[in-house]
Enzyme design. Structure first.
Site, PDB file in Angstrom:
ATOM      1  CG  ASP A  80      -2.127   0.864   1.092  1.00 14.21           C
ATOM      2  OD1 ASP A  80      -2.064   1.838   0.311  1.00 14.21           O
ATOM      3  OD2 ASP A  80      -3.132   0.606   1.774  1.00 14.21           O
ATOM      4  CG  ASP A  91      -4.151   5.376  -0.543  1.00 12.76           C
ATOM      5  OD1 ASP A  91      -3.313   4.488  -0.580  1.00 12.76           O
ATOM      6  OD2 ASP A  91      -4.982   5.500   0.389  1.00 12.76           O
ATOM      7  CG  HIS A 152      -9.622   6.760   2.066  1.00  5.46           C
ATOM      8  ND1 HIS A 152      -8.659   7.599   1.597  1.00  5.46           N
ATOM      9  CD2 HIS A 152      -9.105   5.502   1.961  1.00  5.46           C
ATOM     10  CE1 HIS A 152      -7.588   6.887   1.255  1.00  5.46           C
ATOM     11  NE2 HIS A 152      -7.831   5.599   1.455  1.00  5.46           N
ATOM     12  CG  HIS A 160      -7.760   7.475   5.731  1.00  5.85           C
ATOM     13  ND1 HIS A 160      -6.592   7.085   6.341  1.00  5.85           N
ATOM     14  CD2 HIS A 160      -8.009   6.529   4.801  1.00  5.85           C
ATOM     15  CE1 HIS A 160      -6.166   5.957   5.804  1.00  5.85           C
ATOM     16  NE2 HIS A 160      -7.011   5.593   4.866  1.00  5.85           N
ATOM     17  CD  GLU A 185      -8.020   1.552   1.063  1.00  4.08           C
ATOM     18  OE1 GLU A 185      -7.120   0.729   1.206  1.00  4.08           O
ATOM     19  OE2 GLU A 185      -7.992   2.673   1.584  1.00  4.08           O
ATOM     20  CD  GLU A 277      -5.991   2.621  -1.566  1.00  9.35           C
ATOM     21  OE1 GLU A 277      -5.029   2.029  -1.038  1.00  9.35           O
ATOM     22  OE2 GLU A 277      -6.601   3.556  -1.031  1.00  9.35           O
TER      23      GLU A 277
END
Ligand SMILES: [Co+2]
Length: 288
Positions: A80, A91, A152, A160, A185, A277
């Site tokens: 990640d 992200d 998010h 977030h 994600e 993600e």
């Protein structure tokens, strides 16, 4: 907007580079550090420490400064990665199995859930519809989505933010708006479909800007404010800057409620977990 695209581009390259590092006997610490260095080499900054979470650990596991763990054949690795350019965060995450393909379908389930969610994303789509799409896709493979983890929004110096993008139909009829920046994600598991709080991760975030009288802790706090602002950082980075003694200062800052430590997130039944993600600008498309 330009900085988001730049951030996304770097994020994508870092992910592709990261995949090449995942092999048997590779040190988790080397993988994380090499990716973090690559992000900076490409002109970005880390939006959070690179997470290398294995098997039933779904997320939030970054190597410690003296971590000697290595990858073994059969490990299911969730990488990640977060990048920011002038605070604009992107992200991304991917799952890679080390040397086997026992969990190919599990990995495919989260990837396909992500693809299907992407296909319906546009202004006016309800959050519950995205969640439902993710849930249906993962269940079609016979697995469960992890329902207490979610996608998010991202914002300036914030990984977030709102909205929460559910991994199941959560009844939230909030609609996506043009130009919202969101990370989708999905997590798929052969376990129960929930994570719990595990061991402390060494990942921290500034939560309260009050001061401390302790000299060393104060020095470290001002470094954190300046360098990471409200973004997550880790013990490893602080030790690199201030030496091993900085662990004590982190402890003190944590006890005072100035910084908060995240825990790693294991699946509650120790199920195997996959994750995929990407970050999207609603109405514009995927940026990484
Ligand atoms: Co994310």
């Amino acid at each position: 907007m330009e900085d988001y695209f730049k951030s996304g581009e770097i994020c994508k390259k870092a992910r592709e580079y990261g995949i090449t590092l995942i092999k048997e006997k590779a040190k988790l610490l080397d993988i994380a550090e090499k990716i973090e260095n690559k992000i900076m080499e490409l002109g970005g900054e880390c939006a959070f420490p690179v997470d290398v979470s294995l098997n039933h650990i779904a997320a939030h596991d970054t190597p410690k400064f003296n971590d000697d763990r290595i990858l073994n054949k059969g490990d299911v690795v969730k990488l990640d990665i977060g990048v920011h350019v002038n605070g604009k965060v992107s992200d991304t995450a991917i799952t890679v199995e080390v040397g086997t393909n026992k969990y190919e379908r599990l990995t495919k389930a989260s990837e396909e859930a992500l693809d299907n969610a992407m296909k319906i994303i546009k202004p006016g789509v309800k959050l519950r519809e995205i969640g439902s799409e993710i849930q249906k896709t993962i269940q079609k493979y016979g697995f469960s989505p992890i329902i207490n983890l979610s996608g998010h929004g991202v914002d300036e110096y914030e990984v977030h933010s709102k909205p929460i993008i559910p991994n199941c139909d959560n009844n939230d009829s909030t609609e996506l708006k043009e130009n919202m920046v969101i990370a989708i994600e999905p997590f798929a598991t052969d376990g129960e479909g929930k994570v719990t709080e595990g061991k402390p991760s060494g990942i921290y975030e500034l939560i309260n800007e009050k001061n401390t009288r302790n000299n060393n802790a104060r020095k470290i706090l001002s470094f954190i404010k300046e360098k990471y602002k409200t973004l997550p950082f880790c013990e490893r980075w602080i030790i690199k800057e201030f030496g091993v003694g900085a662990k004590l200062s982190l402890l003190l800052l944590e006890r005072k409620g100035i910084i908060k430590q995240f825990n790693v997130l294991p699946e509650i039944k120790k199920g195997q977990v996959s994750q995929a993600e990407r970050t999207v600008i609603v109405g514009k498309g995927v940026i990484n």
